[in-house]
Design a protein around this motif. Sequence first.
Motif, PDB file in Angstrom:
ATOM      1  N   ILE A 139     -37.068 -36.358   4.573  1.00 16.03           N
ATOM      2  CA  ILE A 139     -37.038 -36.992   3.246  1.00 16.03           C
ATOM      3  C   ILE A 139     -35.994 -36.304   2.360  1.00 16.03           C
ATOM      4  CG2 ILE A 139     -38.394 -37.458   1.152  1.00 16.03           C
ATOM      5  CD1 ILE A 139     -40.847 -37.719   2.955  1.00 16.03           C
ATOM      6  N   GLY A 190     -29.577 -30.611 -10.281  1.00 12.01           N
ATOM      7  CA  GLY A 190     -30.313 -29.644 -11.108  1.00 12.01           C
ATOM      8  C   GLY A 190     -29.588 -28.319 -11.049  1.00 12.01           C
ATOM      9  N   GLY A 245     -43.055 -31.199   7.802  1.00  9.44           N
ATOM     10  CA  GLY A 245     -43.784 -32.397   8.219  1.00  9.44           C
ATOM     11  C   GLY A 245     -43.897 -33.391   7.091  1.00  9.44           C
ATOM     12  N   ILE A 283     -46.060 -36.040   4.971  1.00  6.76           N
ATOM     13  CA  ILE A 283     -47.448 -36.395   4.654  1.00  6.76           C
ATOM     14  C   ILE A 283     -47.564 -37.917   4.633  1.00  6.76           C
ATOM     15  CG2 ILE A 283     -49.193 -36.334   2.823  1.00  6.76           C
ATOM     16  CD1 ILE A 283     -47.949 -33.559   2.141  1.00  6.76           C
ATOM     17  N   LYS A 328     -41.736 -39.864  -6.815  1.00  3.58           N
ATOM     18  CA  LYS A 328     -42.808 -40.766  -6.363  1.00  3.58           C
ATOM     19  C   LYS A 328     -44.209 -40.271  -6.728  1.00  3.58           C
ATOM     20  CE  LYS A 328     -41.872 -40.168  -1.808  1.00  3.58           C
ATOM     21  NZ  LYS A 328     -41.647 -39.072  -0.852  1.00  3.58           N
ATOM     22  N   ALA A 347     -28.302 -42.129 -11.678  1.00  2.00           N
ATOM     23  CA  ALA A 347     -27.188 -41.172 -11.681  1.00  2.00           C
ATOM     24  C   ALA A 347     -26.532 -41.208 -10.317  1.00  2.00           C
ATOM     25  CB  ALA A 347     -27.687 -39.761 -11.983  1.00  2.00           C
ATOM     26  N   TRP A 351     -21.256 -35.532 -16.313  1.00  5.56           N
ATOM     27  CA  TRP A 351     -21.344 -34.074 -16.445  1.00  5.56           C
ATOM     28  C   TRP A 351     -20.303 -33.393 -15.565  1.00  5.56           C
ATOM     29  CZ3 TRP A 351     -25.759 -35.904 -13.402  1.00  5.56           C
ATOM     30  CH2 TRP A 351     -25.815 -35.414 -12.093  1.00  5.56           C
ATOM     31  N   ILE A 357     -20.048 -29.439 -14.067  1.00  3.60           N
ATOM     32  CA  ILE A 357     -20.708 -28.131 -13.962  1.00  3.60           C
ATOM     33  C   ILE A 357     -19.884 -27.264 -13.009  1.00  3.60           C
ATOM     34  CG2 ILE A 357     -22.797 -26.934 -13.190  1.00  3.60           C
ATOM     35  CD1 ILE A 357     -24.397 -29.418 -13.982  1.00  3.60           C
TER      36      ILE A 357
HETATM   37  C1  LIG Z   1     -29.333 -36.743 -11.887  1.00  4.12           C
HETATM   38  C2  LIG Z   1     -30.133 -35.528 -12.163  1.00  4.12           C
HETATM   39  C3  LIG Z   1     -29.515 -34.387 -12.660  1.00  4.12           C
HETATM   40  C4  LIG Z   1     -30.272 -33.260 -12.974  1.00  4.12           C
HETATM   41  N1  LIG Z   1     -29.663 -32.180 -13.520  1.00  4.12           N
HETATM   42  C5  LIG Z   1     -30.409 -31.134 -13.925  1.00  4.12           C
HETATM   43  C6  LIG Z   1     -29.821 -30.003 -14.526  1.00  4.12           C
HETATM   44  O1  LIG Z   1     -28.605 -29.907 -14.671  1.00  4.12           O
HETATM   45  N2  LIG Z   1     -30.631 -29.000 -14.916  1.00  4.12           N
HETATM   46  C7  LIG Z   1     -31.980 -29.046 -14.751  1.00  4.12           C
HETATM   47  O2  LIG Z   1     -32.664 -28.118 -15.175  1.00  4.12           O
HETATM   48  N3  LIG Z   1     -32.565 -30.097 -14.143  1.00  4.12           N
HETATM   49  C8  LIG Z   1     -31.822 -31.123 -13.736  1.00  4.12           C
HETATM   50  N4  LIG Z   1     -32.413 -32.170 -13.092  1.00  4.12           N
HETATM   51  C9  LIG Z   1     -33.828 -32.075 -12.747  1.00  4.12           C
HETATM   52  C10 LIG Z   1     -33.974 -31.259 -11.455  1.00  4.12           C
HETATM   53  O3  LIG Z   1     -33.078 -31.731 -10.485  1.00  4.12           O
HETATM   54  C11 LIG Z   1     -35.384 -31.378 -10.925  1.00  4.12           C
HETATM   55  O4  LIG Z   1     -36.278 -31.032 -11.947  1.00  4.12           O
HETATM   56  C12 LIG Z   1     -35.579 -30.424  -9.756  1.00  4.12           C
HETATM   57  O5  LIG Z   1     -34.606 -30.601  -8.776  1.00  4.12           O
HETATM   58  C13 LIG Z   1     -36.959 -30.580  -9.178  1.00  4.12           C
HETATM   59  O6  LIG Z   1     -37.044 -31.627  -8.293  1.00  4.12           O
HETATM   60  P1  LIG Z   1     -38.391 -31.724  -7.446  1.00  4.12           P
HETATM   61  O7  LIG Z   1     -38.520 -30.492  -6.620  1.00  4.12           O
HETATM   62  O8  LIG Z   1     -39.491 -32.090  -8.353  1.00  4.12           O
HETATM   63  O9  LIG Z   1     -38.139 -32.996  -6.512  1.00  4.12           O
HETATM   64  P2  LIG Z   1     -37.282 -33.182  -5.175  1.00  4.12           P
HETATM   65  O10 LIG Z   1     -36.040 -32.409  -5.155  1.00  4.12           O
HETATM   66  O11 LIG Z   1     -37.187 -34.669  -4.973  1.00  4.12           O
HETATM   67  O12 LIG Z   1     -38.205 -32.597  -4.027  1.00  4.12           O
HETATM   68  C14 LIG Z   1     -39.288 -33.330  -3.502  1.00  4.12           C
HETATM   69  C15 LIG Z   1     -39.796 -32.632  -2.261  1.00  4.12           C
HETATM   70  O13 LIG Z   1     -40.958 -33.318  -1.806  1.00  4.12           O
HETATM   71  C16 LIG Z   1     -40.846 -33.541  -0.420  1.00  4.12           C
HETATM   72  N5  LIG Z   1     -41.590 -34.729  -0.065  1.00  4.12           N
HETATM   73  C17 LIG Z   1     -41.572 -35.938  -0.664  1.00  4.12           C
HETATM   74  N6  LIG Z   1     -42.384 -36.793  -0.018  1.00  4.12           N
HETATM   75  C18 LIG Z   1     -42.951 -36.098   1.003  1.00  4.12           C
HETATM   76  C19 LIG Z   1     -43.860 -36.416   2.030  1.00  4.12           C
HETATM   77  N7  LIG Z   1     -44.370 -37.658   2.181  1.00  4.12           N
HETATM   78  N8  LIG Z   1     -44.194 -35.459   2.903  1.00  4.12           N
HETATM   79  C20 LIG Z   1     -43.682 -34.185   2.816  1.00  4.12           C
HETATM   80  N9  LIG Z   1     -42.819 -33.831   1.846  1.00  4.12           N
HETATM   81  C21 LIG Z   1     -42.447 -34.780   0.974  1.00  4.12           C
HETATM   82  C22 LIG Z   1     -39.341 -33.688  -0.197  1.00  4.12           C
HETATM   83  O14 LIG Z   1     -39.009 -33.463   1.162  1.00  4.12           O
HETATM   84  C23 LIG Z   1     -38.820 -32.602  -1.106  1.00  4.12           C
HETATM   85  O15 LIG Z   1     -38.881 -31.370  -0.445  1.00  4.12           O
HETATM   86  C24 LIG Z   1     -31.672 -33.282 -12.748  1.00  4.12           C
HETATM   87  C25 LIG Z   1     -32.273 -34.408 -12.191  1.00  4.12           C
HETATM   88  C26 LIG Z   1     -31.529 -35.523 -11.901  1.00  4.12           C
HETATM   89  C27 LIG Z   1     -32.199 -36.724 -11.322  1.00  4.12           C
END
Ligand SMILES: Cc1cc2nc3c(=O)[nH]c(=O)nc-3n(C[C@H](O)[C@H](O)[C@H](O)COP(=O)(O)OP(=O)(O)OC[C@H]3O[C@@H](n4cnc5c(N)ncnc54)[C@H](O)[C@@H]3O)c2cc1C
Length: 509
Positions: free
Chosen positions: A45, A51, A186, A188, A223, A247, A273, A275
């Motif tokens: 995934i 970020g 894995g 989920i 999601k 984006a 942006w 960076i």
């Molecule tokens: C365009 C954009 C730019 C950004 N720029 C910045 C920035 O400059 N500064 C900042 O502070 N923040 C920024 N952010 C926010 C930042 O990117 C996120 O807050 C940060 O990356 C956290 O993401 P996450 O870990 O919640 O999600 P994700 O990175 O999506 O991680 C989700 C995880 O869940 C796992 N997963 C999903 N479904 C399943 C499943 N069914 N089974 C097992 N595993 C699963 C995936 O494999 C992955 O490991 C930005 C966001 C976006 C969209």
Amino acid sequence: MTTNNSIKNIVIVGGGTAGWMTAAAFSKVLGDQYCNITLIESDAIGTVSVGEATIPQIQLFNRILDIDENEFIKQTQGTFKLGIEFVDWLRKGHSYMHPFGTIGNDMDAIPFHHYWLKAHQQGKVPNLDSYSLASQAARQGRFVRPQNMGNSPLSQITYAFHFDATLYAQFLRNYAEQRGVVRKEGKIVDVVLRHSDGFIDSVVTEKGEHLNADLFIDCSGFKGLLIEQALETGFEDWSHWLPCDRAVAMPCMATKESLPYTISTARDAGWTWRIPLQHRVGNGYVYPSKFVSDDEAVAILRKSMESEPIAEPNFLRWTTGIRKKGWNKNCVAIGLSAGFIEPLESTGLHLIQSAIAKLLGFFPSQGFAQEDIDAYNSQLTVEMERIRDFIILHYKATEREDTPFWQYCKHMEVPEYLTKKMDLYRANGRIYRQDGELFNETSWLAVMQGQGVTPAGYHPLVDVLSQQELERRLMHIKSVIDKSVTLIPKQQDFIDKYCKAESMKKEMV
Ligand SMILES: Cc1cc2nc3c(=O)[nH]c(=O)nc-3n(C[C@H](O)[C@H](O)[C@H](O)COP(=O)(O)OP(=O)(O)OC[C@H]3O[C@@H](n4cnc5c(N)ncnc54)[C@H](O)[C@@H]3O)c2cc1C
């Protein structure tokens, strides 16, 4: 020491930045004896892999984790950040800086900007940037950590980082695994709820393995695999205030001097942006799908880049807003699963850090007191709403009406809290800040002024100073800043000396 009532197993779902920040912080604070921490993620995934710009609060996170800052920068190809330059946001051809740290010096308990406002209204002083060490150093490509120099502005330097998001997650993964976090690979495919109370009992992988826990942390991204798909918590949509919902990101090689700030350039709809990192430049375009197609977005982004892309476009889609409850039953959503506000002020990683800190503050026992959960949720909501309002300010307070997107933004209704804040500032330059708000007076000042919100008056007690004394003091503050800036080395020299990434050293050989 644990009791029968203690949380014994925690499962973190997701290994993006949110998952690994949570795992790292929990492994440090809870130690390896209190409970078992398992993180499950799916390489198939993947993560959002964006970020890359942060705000100064991340230093607190690093301190709690006892991270060696130079090592952290080396391993994440990091650079320093002193603020954000906003280009073309007020009108085309205009730019301003939202710097970290202070602007000027407060005098006689009255905020500096009131003195500046009086002189500025008389046309006697330059813009606010001239009174901010961070702004001046940033524009000249200079960086140094705060110096122990008494009252000098050099002792008050406030900074954050730019880094490679994938390397940052990897860095935290190493950290967490060394402290006992167990990673499982894995996907989920199912979430089992308890019949008795609807709490999560276990998550099930595609290989049929059941992972049970007392506490589940949903870091599964937009999601919201547990918090939404399983628990149906609900979502409050804020996209009528912040219509950018997509984006595209594409890195390129740097062709210019590495400057210690992020650049955000307003486009006909949305913004791009830039960076700067050690090994590449991160570029992205945040746009509203109502006004810009994906193909157009790629073309606009490519045109804005200083060199050819070195990776395929990475498209991201979201609905701006907040999960109705960040903590529901025995599941806490952290990261994108808890809600998302576009990255204009780099608040995503901070919200993760803040959620972790709040959760540690309200850390549950087996009983899960609803009062704790409610307090956590209301604090999170206030924090996100105030960040939302600050971001809306950038769109609402503009002279731009040159495209349908900007016409919409300029004339949209905004939350009452923001209207009141802008009205208060417009009257006499006063800035009101609620408890739990992330952005401080300097941030509101820089962005309100930068976006053309200008006060009619100023604090009346400024008139206690004679005109001559007012001008003398302002000139003195500016000259101290001008002089201090010359003592700061170039960022590149600073990085070369203290925290150059190994790969960059090899390239030089
Ligand atoms: C365009 C954009 C730019 C950004 N720029 C910045 C920035 O400059 N500064 C900042 O502070 N923040 C920024 N952010 C926010 C930042 O990117 C996120 O807050 C940060 O990356 C956290 O993401 P996450 O870990 O919640 O999600 P994700 O990175 O999506 O991680 C989700 C995880 O869940 C796992 N997963 C999903 N479904 C399943 C499943 N069914 N089974 C097992 N595993 C699963 C995936 O494999 C992955 O490991 C930005 C966001 C976006 C969209």
